[in-house]
Write an enzyme that holds these catalytic residues in place. Structure first.
Site, mmCIF file in Angstrom:
data_model
loop_
_atom_site.group_PDB
_atom_site.id
_atom_site.type_symbol
_atom_site.label_atom_id
_atom_site.label_comp_id
_atom_site.label_asym_id
_atom_site.label_seq_id
_atom_site.Cartn_x
_atom_site.Cartn_y
_atom_site.Cartn_z
ATOM 1 N N MET A 167 0.830 -1.204 0.000
ATOM 2 C CA MET A 167 0.000 0.000 0.000
ATOM 3 C C MET A 167 0.864 1.254 0.000
ATOM 4 O O MET A 167 1.818 1.369 0.766
ATOM 5 C CB MET A 167 -0.896 -0.012 1.240
ATOM 6 C CG MET A 167 -1.783 1.192 1.412
ATOM 7 S SD MET A 167 -2.803 1.044 2.921
ATOM 8 C CE MET A 167 -1.584 1.311 4.205
ATOM 9 N N HIS B 120 6.666 -3.208 10.669
ATOM 10 C CA HIS B 120 6.214 -3.636 9.353
ATOM 11 C C HIS B 120 7.252 -3.354 8.261
ATOM 12 O O HIS B 120 7.699 -2.216 8.104
ATOM 13 C CB HIS B 120 4.896 -2.925 9.029
ATOM 14 C CG HIS B 120 4.168 -3.500 7.869
ATOM 15 N ND1 HIS B 120 3.738 -4.806 7.825
ATOM 16 C CD2 HIS B 120 3.776 -2.937 6.686
ATOM 17 C CE1 HIS B 120 3.099 -5.022 6.684
ATOM 18 N NE2 HIS B 120 3.125 -3.913 5.977
ATOM 19 N N ASP C 246 5.168 -5.802 14.577
ATOM 20 C CA ASP C 246 4.347 -5.154 13.541
ATOM 21 C C ASP C 246 3.151 -4.443 14.159
ATOM 22 O O ASP C 246 2.342 -5.053 14.861
ATOM 23 C CB ASP C 246 3.867 -6.212 12.547
ATOM 24 C CG ASP C 246 3.461 -5.629 11.213
ATOM 25 O OD1 ASP C 246 3.001 -4.473 11.184
ATOM 26 O OD2 ASP C 246 3.615 -6.330 10.198
ATOM 27 N N SER D 233 3.594 -6.851 1.995
ATOM 28 C CA SER D 233 2.381 -6.383 2.649
ATOM 29 C C SER D 233 1.162 -6.856 1.856
ATOM 30 O O SER D 233 1.042 -8.039 1.569
ATOM 31 C CB SER D 233 2.429 -4.869 2.821
ATOM 32 O OG SER D 233 1.450 -4.424 3.733
ATOM 33 N N GLN D 234 0.255 -5.961 1.444
ATOM 34 C CA GLN D 234 -0.957 -6.424 0.772
ATOM 35 C C GLN D 234 -0.656 -7.109 -0.560
ATOM 36 O O GLN D 234 -1.450 -7.924 -1.033
ATOM 37 C CB GLN D 234 -1.942 -5.280 0.566
ATOM 38 C CG GLN D 234 -1.479 -4.190 -0.387
ATOM 39 C CD GLN D 234 -2.492 -3.033 -0.464
ATOM 40 O OE1 GLN D 234 -3.294 -2.817 0.439
ATOM 41 N NE2 GLN D 234 -2.452 -2.291 -1.553
#
Length: 300
Positions: free
Chosen positions: A32, A279, A223, A106-107
């Site tokens: 993102m 993260h 995270d 991540s995503q």
């Protein structure tokens, strides 16, 4: 007179060395707020991989016509359509026809998992998830107050994450997972519940995922972006509350083996890596030693 080389080949006496096989190529999908052609993020990872695996072909996913569209599509758009776009690009790329490894950040990790489940040709070999959210998220923290898009998305998710238009247009809503309303989630989630076989068991998705050679999942132990952070390893809240978190092997997803994860686990295909830090906080040395050397560079 024919060239000497052709003559020697015809006589079968040329001891020419064959051209070495090229390394297994790599597909990457960013997270993102990032974009596939970024010099400092995805570009840095690409250079790091190529430094350690000479001649490797690397495709960094771009959704849209340019970097600005790619950034926007990380927040706004239909994830299923985005996955289909990338599936078509992979299928049409001559460099990927013999198979490829994939790294999602991540995503981008759960998006590439959808590619593995839905688009088995050409074959994804190793899938490496770096801070992915495979059971979804229940919260969108760490939004920069100055990022108006992020703040607005958080407000929308708080109010109506499962509204049809939100599920169709807001990327983060499509992997939102409300443990307090599991039935609503199963029935109305347009992406994460589908790729987790929470609604209807899609055997083809299950069988395709099981074809992976390795499914490597990296969780960042500190995270604060992935809520709960155990989602990076397919853990999630026990249904009906948002305090106790079940590890993967205690979830219905695993016990019922709806994705084939139990079978993959027993076959040694699941790899769980923990990294100290927040993260996507990892070093180049760690990435090379634990990811590139073990799961991207072809064994000799």
């Amino acid at each position: 007179m024919r060239p000497i080389l052709v003559t020697l080949l015809a006589l079968g006496i040329c001891q020419c060395s064959p051209v070495a096989n090229k390394p297994t190529p790599l597909v990457m999908w960013h997270g993102m707020g990032d974009y596939g052609t970024s010099y400092f993020s995805m570009g840095h990872i690409k250079r790091l991989v190529k430094k350690n695996v000479p001649d490797i072909y690397v495709k960094s996913v771009v959704v849209g016509a340019n970097f600005m569209e790619d950034i926007v599509h990380g927040f706004i758009g239909n994830v299923n359509n985005q996955v289909e776009q990338i599936c078509q690009e992979i299928a049409a790329d001559p460099e990927l026809q013999d198979g490829y490894h994939a790294v999602g950040f991540s995503q981008g990790a759960q998006f590439l998992r959808a590619v593995a489940e839905r688009c088995p040709t050409p074959a994804m070999k190793n899938l490496i998830s770096i801070g992915g959210q495979h059971q979804g998220v229940f919260g969108l923290p760490n939004c920069d107050p100055g990022n108006l898009i992020c703040e607005e998305i958080r407000r929308i998710l708080d109010l109506e994450a499962y509204a049809e238009w939100v599920q169709d247009e807001i990327v983060q809503a499509q992997y939102w997972h409300d443990p307090l309303h599991e039935e609503v989630h199963r029935n109305k989630s347009r992406f994460i519940a589908l790729i987790n076989n929470d609604q209807t068991l899609m055997e083809e998705q299950r069988e395709n995922l099981k074809k992976l050679e390795n499914f490597v999942m990296v969780k960042f132990l500190n995270d604060t972006m992935v809520v709960p952070n155990e989602s990076s390893w397919f853990g999630f809240y026990r249904p009906g509350q948002d305090v106790e978190v079940l590890p993967l092997r205690e979830t219905d997803l695993y016990i019922e083996d709806r994705l084939g994860l139990k079978e993959m686990d027993e076959a040694g295909k699941l790899v769980f890596l923990g990294v100290l830090g927040n993260h996507l906080d990892f070093t180049d040395d760690w990435f090379v030693q634990e990811i590139v050397e073990k799961y991207i560079k072809d064994s000799v």
